[in-house]
Design an enzyme around this catalytic site. Structure first.
Site, PDB file in Angstrom:
ATOM      1  N   HIS A   1      42.709  47.682  45.694  1.00 59.78           N
ATOM      2  CA  HIS A   1      43.741  48.126  44.665  1.00 59.78           C
ATOM      3  C   HIS A   1      43.487  49.740  44.559  1.00 59.78           C
ATOM      4  CE1 HIS A   1      39.869  47.892  42.485  1.00 59.78           C
ATOM      5  NE2 HIS A   1      40.216  48.579  41.447  1.00 59.78           N
TER       6      HIS A   1
ATOM      7  N   HIS B   1      42.802  52.052  42.449  1.00 63.52           N
ATOM      8  CA  HIS B   1      41.873  52.980  41.663  1.00 63.52           C
ATOM      9  C   HIS B   1      41.421  54.002  42.603  1.00 63.52           C
ATOM     10  CE1 HIS B   1      41.770  49.980  38.146  1.00 63.52           C
ATOM     11  NE2 HIS B   1      42.786  50.963  37.981  1.00 63.52           N
TER      12      HIS B   1
ATOM     13  N   ASP C   1      37.361  44.823  42.200  1.00 65.43           N
ATOM     14  CA  ASP C   1      36.864  44.576  41.034  1.00 65.43           C
ATOM     15  C   ASP C   1      37.379  43.514  40.129  1.00 65.43           C
ATOM     16  OD1 ASP C   1      35.998  47.063  41.318  1.00 65.43           O
ATOM     17  OD2 ASP C   1      37.182  48.165  40.032  1.00 65.43           O
TER      18      ASP C   1
ATOM     19  N   HIS D   1      42.730  42.851  36.757  1.00 66.42           N
ATOM     20  CA  HIS D   1      42.200  44.106  36.678  1.00 66.42           C
ATOM     21  C   HIS D   1      43.374  45.136  36.687  1.00 66.42           C
ATOM     22  CE1 HIS D   1      39.203  47.364  37.055  1.00 66.42           C
ATOM     23  NE2 HIS D   1      39.804  47.636  38.177  1.00 66.42           N
TER      24      HIS D   1
ATOM     25  N   HIS E   1      30.830  46.693  42.602  1.00 64.31           N
ATOM     26  CA  HIS E   1      30.262  48.054  41.863  1.00 64.31           C
ATOM     27  C   HIS E   1      28.825  47.183  41.577  1.00 64.31           C
ATOM     28  CE1 HIS E   1      33.102  50.540  40.170  1.00 64.31           C
ATOM     29  NE2 HIS E   1      34.184  49.688  40.601  1.00 64.31           N
TER      30      HIS E   1
ATOM     31  N   ASP F   1      38.356  55.065  42.702  1.00 66.78           N
ATOM     32  CA  ASP F   1      36.995  54.869  43.268  1.00 66.78           C
ATOM     33  C   ASP F   1      37.011  53.711  44.348  1.00 66.78           C
ATOM     34  OD1 ASP F   1      37.704  52.987  41.004  1.00 66.78           O
ATOM     35  OD2 ASP F   1      35.635  52.328  41.194  1.00 66.78           O
ATOM     36  N   HIS F   2      38.259  53.321  44.857  1.00 67.18           N
ATOM     37  CA  HIS F   2      38.435  52.437  45.890  1.00 67.18           C
ATOM     38  C   HIS F   2      39.153  52.997  46.884  1.00 67.18           C
ATOM     39  CE1 HIS F   2      36.796  49.052  43.458  1.00 67.18           C
ATOM     40  NE2 HIS F   2      37.280  49.876  42.519  1.00 67.18           N
TER      41      HIS F   2
HETATM   42 FE    FE Z   1      36.202  50.104  40.646  1.00 66.31          FE
HETATM   43 ZN    ZN Z   2      39.166  49.293  39.646  1.00 69.28          ZN
END
Ligand code: FE
Ligand code: ZN
Length: 257
Positions: A54, A56, A137, A113, A175, A58-59
């Site tokens: 996805h 985001h 996530d 998410h 995570h 942090d990905h």
């Molecule tokens: Fe994340």
């Molecule tokens: Zn995420």
């Protein structure tokens, strides 16, 4: 196919998949480029693909820099993430397949998410292998992702798809949230002895800074409240009557925990 788990940012994991036969590598959700480049260099491998779950940051935060270092990379992501994943070239839908290391991953569409979230599931290709699930996530060890763009109904269906995978499937979530998730789980499913036992193990592992990922579908089914929405204990703990209502209340309680 060898999976390397690379810690990144404060609590993310990046997964580097290595094919020793062809000496190629693919990366799932590169939060940052640096740890990926280091691992790829130490393997002296060629990076050929980015598999994003996805959009985001942090990905996908490392996408651009990885593309600069390996211009021939193919960047995969969900069809509905068009315009949100840097460098995305392939727009995947439920039922599509991607190949790596002589194995074929099935794409699962798992919104909740985010509205576009996908997961990559590599079924075992022979009796010595286990399935490998890269679920971003959506499903966490002992928990699940927050709902940013999706509805409870969507998330319940998404988690249900993952729940149906074979019990020995390894679950590579993005995570390290396991300890906090299990602390919450004990507040709603405290009589579950599998959960109590897992909590003790995870507490010990984290005290020694050991990772708790990968998990397995079987372990999640016995200890993760978000995969146990139809259990009477969880329905009574949330005072609800059906899976979607149980999910909605559990998610709300966890958001406040
Ligand atoms: Fe994340
Ligand atoms: Zn995420």
């Amino acid at each position: 196919m060898q999976v390397y788990r690379l810690p990144a940012l404060s609590d993310n994991y990046i997964f580097l998949l290595h094919d020793p036969e062809r000496n190629t590598a693919a990366v799932v959700d590169p939060a940052q480029a640096k740890p990926v480049l280091q691992q790829v260099r130490s393997l002296k491998a060629q990076l050929t693909a980015i598999f994003n779950t996805h959009h985001h940051s942090d990905h996908v935060g490392g996408n651009q820099e990885l593309l600069e270092n390996f211009p021939q990379i193919t960047v995969y992501g969900g069809a509905e993430d068009r315009g949100r994943i840097p460098g995305q070239q392939v727009f995947l839908q439920a039922g599509d397949c991607v190949d790596f290391a002589g194995r074929t991953a099935e794409i699962l569409f798992v919104p909740g998410h985010t509205k576009a979230h996908i997961a990559y599931y590599f079924p075992p290709s022979n009796s010595r292998e286990t399935g490998e699930l890269f679920c971003g996530d959506t499903l966490f060890a002992g928990g699940c992702g927050r709902l940013f763009e999706g509805t409870p109904t969507q998330m319940v269906a998404s988690l249900g798809q993952l729940r149906n995978l074979p019990d020995d499937t390894r679950v590579w979530c993005a995570h390290e949230y396991t300890l906090k998730n299990l602390q919450f789980a004990l507040t709603v499913d405290g009589d579950n002895s599998d959960l109590q036992q897992r909590f003790a193990q995870v507490k010990d592992a984290r005290a020694r800074s050991q990772p708790t990922i990968p998990s397995s579908i079987g372990l999640e089914k016995s200890t993760n409240p978000f995969l146990r929405l139809d259990f009477p204990n969880l329905q009574s703990a949330t005072n609800s009557r059906d899976a979607v209502q149980t999910f909605t209340r559990l998610r709300g309680m966890k958001d406040m925990f």
